[in-house]
Design a protein around this motif. Structure first.
Motif, PDB file in Angstrom:
ATOM      1  N   ARG A   1     -31.964 112.131  12.222  1.00  9.75           N
ATOM      2  CA  ARG A   1     -31.261 112.814  11.576  1.00  9.75           C
ATOM      3  C   ARG A   1     -30.079 112.988  13.094  1.00  9.75           C
ATOM      4  NH1 ARG A   1     -35.330 116.116  12.381  1.00  9.75           N
ATOM      5  NH2 ARG A   1     -35.597 118.295  13.389  1.00  9.75           N
ATOM      6  N   ASP A   2     -30.434 113.310  14.284  1.00  8.50           N
ATOM      7  CA  ASP A   2     -29.584 113.529  15.342  1.00  8.50           C
ATOM      8  C   ASP A   2     -28.767 111.848  14.959  1.00  8.50           C
ATOM      9  OD1 ASP A   2     -30.446 116.044  16.118  1.00  8.50           O
ATOM     10  OD2 ASP A   2     -31.339 115.366  17.366  1.00  8.50           O
ATOM     11  N   GLN A   3     -29.087 110.448  14.901  1.00  7.10           N
ATOM     12  CA  GLN A   3     -28.779 109.641  15.091  1.00  7.10           C
ATOM     13  C   GLN A   3     -27.325 109.621  13.964  1.00  7.10           C
ATOM     14  OE1 GLN A   3     -29.332 107.108  17.224  1.00  7.10           O
ATOM     15  NE2 GLN A   3     -31.834 107.303  17.977  1.00  7.10           N
ATOM     16  N   ILE A   4     -28.608 109.957  12.911  1.00  8.80           N
ATOM     17  CA  ILE A   4     -26.920 109.636  11.631  1.00  8.80           C
ATOM     18  C   ILE A   4     -25.659 110.981  12.108  1.00  8.80           C
ATOM     19  CG2 ILE A   4     -27.315 110.360   9.449  1.00  8.80           C
ATOM     20  CD1 ILE A   4     -30.009 109.874   9.067  1.00  8.80           C
ATOM     21  N   VAL A   5     -26.138 112.388  12.540  1.00 10.49           N
ATOM     22  CA  VAL A   5     -25.266 113.085  12.464  1.00 10.49           C
ATOM     23  C   VAL A   5     -24.106 112.632  14.035  1.00 10.49           C
ATOM     24  CG1 VAL A   5     -25.807 114.595  10.977  1.00 10.49           C
ATOM     25  CG2 VAL A   5     -26.202 115.139  13.732  1.00 10.49           C
ATOM     26  N   SER A   6     -24.834 111.690  14.517  1.00  8.12           N
ATOM     27  CA  SER A   6     -24.044 111.577  15.844  1.00  8.12           C
ATOM     28  C   SER A   6     -22.834 111.171  15.603  1.00  8.12           C
ATOM     29  CB  SER A   6     -24.455 110.591  16.169  1.00  8.12           C
ATOM     30  OG  SER A   6     -23.657 110.182  18.195  1.00  8.12           O
ATOM     31  N   GLY A   7     -21.475 111.777  16.377  1.00  9.22           N
ATOM     32  CA  GLY A   7     -20.439 111.336  15.703  1.00  9.22           C
ATOM     33  C   GLY A   7     -19.380 112.289  15.148  1.00  9.22           C
ATOM     34  N   SER A   8     -20.027 113.313  14.246  1.00  8.72           N
ATOM     35  CA  SER A   8     -19.548 113.956  13.203  1.00  8.72           C
ATOM     36  C   SER A   8     -19.554 112.829  12.003  1.00  8.72           C
ATOM     37  CB  SER A   8     -18.824 114.964  13.492  1.00  8.72           C
ATOM     38  OG  SER A   8     -19.285 115.555  14.438  1.00  8.72           O
ATOM     39  N   PRO A   9     -19.934 112.352  11.121  1.00  9.72           N
ATOM     40  CA  PRO A   9     -19.318 111.934   9.679  1.00  9.72           C
ATOM     41  C   PRO A   9     -19.628 112.683   9.054  1.00  9.72           C
ATOM     42  CG  PRO A   9     -21.885 111.274  10.351  1.00  9.72           C
ATOM     43  CD  PRO A   9     -21.047 112.049  11.618  1.00  9.72           C
ATOM     44  N   GLU A  10     -18.596 112.716   8.308  1.00  8.81           N
ATOM     45  CA  GLU A  10     -17.807 113.505   7.416  1.00  8.81           C
ATOM     46  C   GLU A  10     -18.795 113.643   6.119  1.00  8.81           C
ATOM     47  OE1 GLU A  10     -14.447 112.450   4.385  1.00  8.81           O
ATOM     48  OE2 GLU A  10     -14.114 111.927   6.458  1.00  8.81           O
ATOM     49  N   ALA A  11     -19.752 111.884   5.919  1.00  7.29           N
ATOM     50  CA  ALA A  11     -20.899 111.420   4.874  1.00  7.29           C
ATOM     51  C   ALA A  11     -21.516 110.706   5.356  1.00  7.29           C
ATOM     52  CB  ALA A  11     -20.062 112.175   3.499  1.00  7.29           C
ATOM     53  N   PHE A  12     -22.063 110.777   4.563  1.00 10.14           N
ATOM     54  CA  PHE A  12     -23.490 108.605   4.633  1.00 10.14           C
ATOM     55  C   PHE A  12     -23.828 108.287   3.253  1.00 10.14           C
ATOM     56  CE2 PHE A  12     -26.094 112.479   5.867  1.00 10.14           C
ATOM     57  CZ  PHE A  12     -27.308 111.891   5.056  1.00 10.14           C
ATOM     58  N   PHE A  13     -24.138 107.283   3.410  1.00 10.38           N
ATOM     59  CA  PHE A  13     -24.240 106.818   2.444  1.00 10.38           C
ATOM     60  C   PHE A  13     -26.309 106.499   2.544  1.00 10.38           C
ATOM     61  CE2 PHE A  13     -19.926 105.421   1.602  1.00 10.38           C
ATOM     62  CZ  PHE A  13     -19.871 106.010   0.155  1.00 10.38           C
ATOM     63  N   VAL A  14     -26.887 106.342   1.168  1.00  8.74           N
ATOM     64  CA  VAL A  14     -28.241 106.512   2.231  1.00  8.74           C
ATOM     65  C   VAL A  14     -28.954 104.988   0.337  1.00  8.74           C
ATOM     66  CG1 VAL A  14     -30.599 106.616   1.757  1.00  8.74           C
ATOM     67  CG2 VAL A  14     -28.879 107.760   2.843  1.00  8.74           C
ATOM     68  N   LEU A  15     -28.935 104.159   1.274  1.00 13.78           N
ATOM     69  CA  LEU A  15     -29.285 103.061   0.579  1.00 13.78           C
ATOM     70  C   LEU A  15     -30.773 102.323  -0.047  1.00 13.78           C
ATOM     71  CD1 LEU A  15     -26.341 102.440   1.538  1.00 13.78           C
ATOM     72  CD2 LEU A  15     -26.021 100.936  -0.257  1.00 13.78           C
TER      73      LEU A  15
END
Length: 413
Positions: free
Chosen positions: A99-113
């Motif tokens: 999760r820390d890698q995913i939210v790094s840079g503060s993305p407003e949203a992210f896709f999971v495929l």
């Protein structure tokens, strides 16, 4: 700013994809001329404001995966990183662990495929849908329609037809719940991690841990009916890639999509070239006799040699294979560096969805049913040689010293 996460699994999975997954990680198996994973990455790279694509799995880093990532990064001009799990984590456990890698840079949203699906991946449409439905921090599941019988094999979604809110979610129910099924493509905001924490807090001692959290059973079931989860139903193509037979069907879907997305990948009839019937991909390094006939739904890999009078239909021919004069290949996968002799016939049984049912999905059969090999496509493994005039039907053939007779419905080691 947006990110994308692609869950690529690991070597203990994909058993229905054997023996093809013995030679190459399943996500890198070529479908319609490029690795399965490349279709996902290309779709993500087209989304405006996409900053980074993260691959999560527990394959050991290897030269093939590293080379694929480097080449794709350079071609698409987007950051791609691989995050290796320490063990097989669930679909929710994987994204929670990193999760820390995913939210790094503060993305407003992210896709999971999920990597084992084939789709037009309407990601931009899902973004627009999220802004039109629910609150800013709502989540979106990509859904499609299945027939009543096959819906039992998927996660089933009951929706509010006006708002598209998910009211009820059941993973692989024992009785009919809904004909709207989960496609394994999601749009989350970072708030999803709070819901995973809540799921962990509700778990009894010794129960579900973060490593075993499943988005489908543990998160979506709890979120349904709370005004946080919505379904975007696609009318475009979608299929799973579970079995080897489903790879040929996925190749057909992607080849047809190339008319819109990558017309340069489709072969055409040219003077001095082979006869092309329907949608065909041919790698530039392949050497094909002009009297050969290819298609529909054929993918020819790097360094393939195809002789005079050869007929190939509904098949994938992999790197370095040789098809000698006048052989016939139908509904088959010809493995890396394999050889099919003159006048030989290699044929399988297609496992396509029911063409008379617009909502039918492909059945991902296991290799065996009732102790017998399930009739499906024929698969030739790596470095297999089929002598001249031999007939192979509905079989899986791995390297063998003596194939001087015909085979039907067999595994030949």
């Amino acid at each position: 700013m947006l990110k994308a996460v692609i869950l690529i699994g690991g070597p203990q999975k994909g058993t229905r994809f054997r023996p093809l997954s013995f030679e190459v990680p399943k996500p890198l198996f070529p479908v319609a001329g490029v690795p399965i994973l490349q279709h996902h990455i290309e779709a993500c790279a087209k989304v405006p404001n996409m900053k980074e694509i993260l691959l999560i799995g527990f394959y050991q880093p290897n030269e093939e995966l590293t080379r694929f990532m480097c080449n794709t990064q350079q071609e698409l001009k987007i950051s791609i990183r691989y995050l290796q799990e320490y063990s097989a984590l669930g679909t929710g456990g994987g994204i929670y662990h990193f999760r820390d890698q995913i939210v790094s840079g503060s993305p407003e949203a992210f896709f999971v495929l999920n990597a084992d699906v084939c789709s037009a991946f309407p990601l931009t449409e899902m973004l627009s849908f999220q802004k039109e439905h629910g609150e800013p921090n709502s989540f979106v599941i990509l859904g499609t329609t299945a027939n009543r019988t096959q819906s039992l094999n998927y996660g089933c979604i009951v929706e509010n037809e006006e708002t598209r809110e998910v009211l009820h979610y059941v993973e692989k129910p024992s009785t009919f719940v809904s004909d709207i099924i989960n496609c394994g493509v999601y749009l989350f905001t970072p708030d999803i991690f709070q819901h995973i924490v809540e799921a962990l807090s509700l778990s009894p001692p010794g129960g579900v841990g973060a490593e075993a959290i499943r988005l489908e059973q543990d998160i979506f079931t709890a979120l349904a009916g709370q005004g946080k989860l919505y379904v975007y139903k696609t009318l475009s193509f979608w299929s799973q890639i579970k079995s080897a037979g489903s790879a040929i069907y996925a190749s057909r879907l992607y080849l047809n999509q190339y008319h819109t997305t990558h017309p340069e990948r489709l072969a055409s009839n040219k003077e001095g070239g082979p006869k092309i019937s329907g949608n065909v991909y041919i790698h530039p390094t392949a050497n094909i006799d002009p009297t050969a006939t290819l298609g529909p739904n054929v993918s020819i890999g790097t360094g393939v040699t195809i002789g005079a009078g050869v007929r190939v239909r509904e098949s994938i021919i992999l790197h370095g294979a040789t098809l000698q004069d006048h052989c016939c290949v139908l509904n088959s996968v010809v493995g890396w560096d394999s050889t099919i002799g003159k006048w030989a016939r290699v044929e399988g049984t297609p496992s396509d969805p029911n063409p008379n049912d617009p909502y039918a999905k492909i059945d991902s059969e296991t290799l065996f049913r009732d102790g017998k090999l399930t009739p499906s496509i024929t698969i030739l493994g790596c470095n297999v040689t089929i002598p001249s005039e031999v007939i192979i039907l509905n079989s899986i053939v791995l390297p063998h010293k003596d194939l001087n007779r015909g085979f039907k419905n067999q595994i030949i080691l």
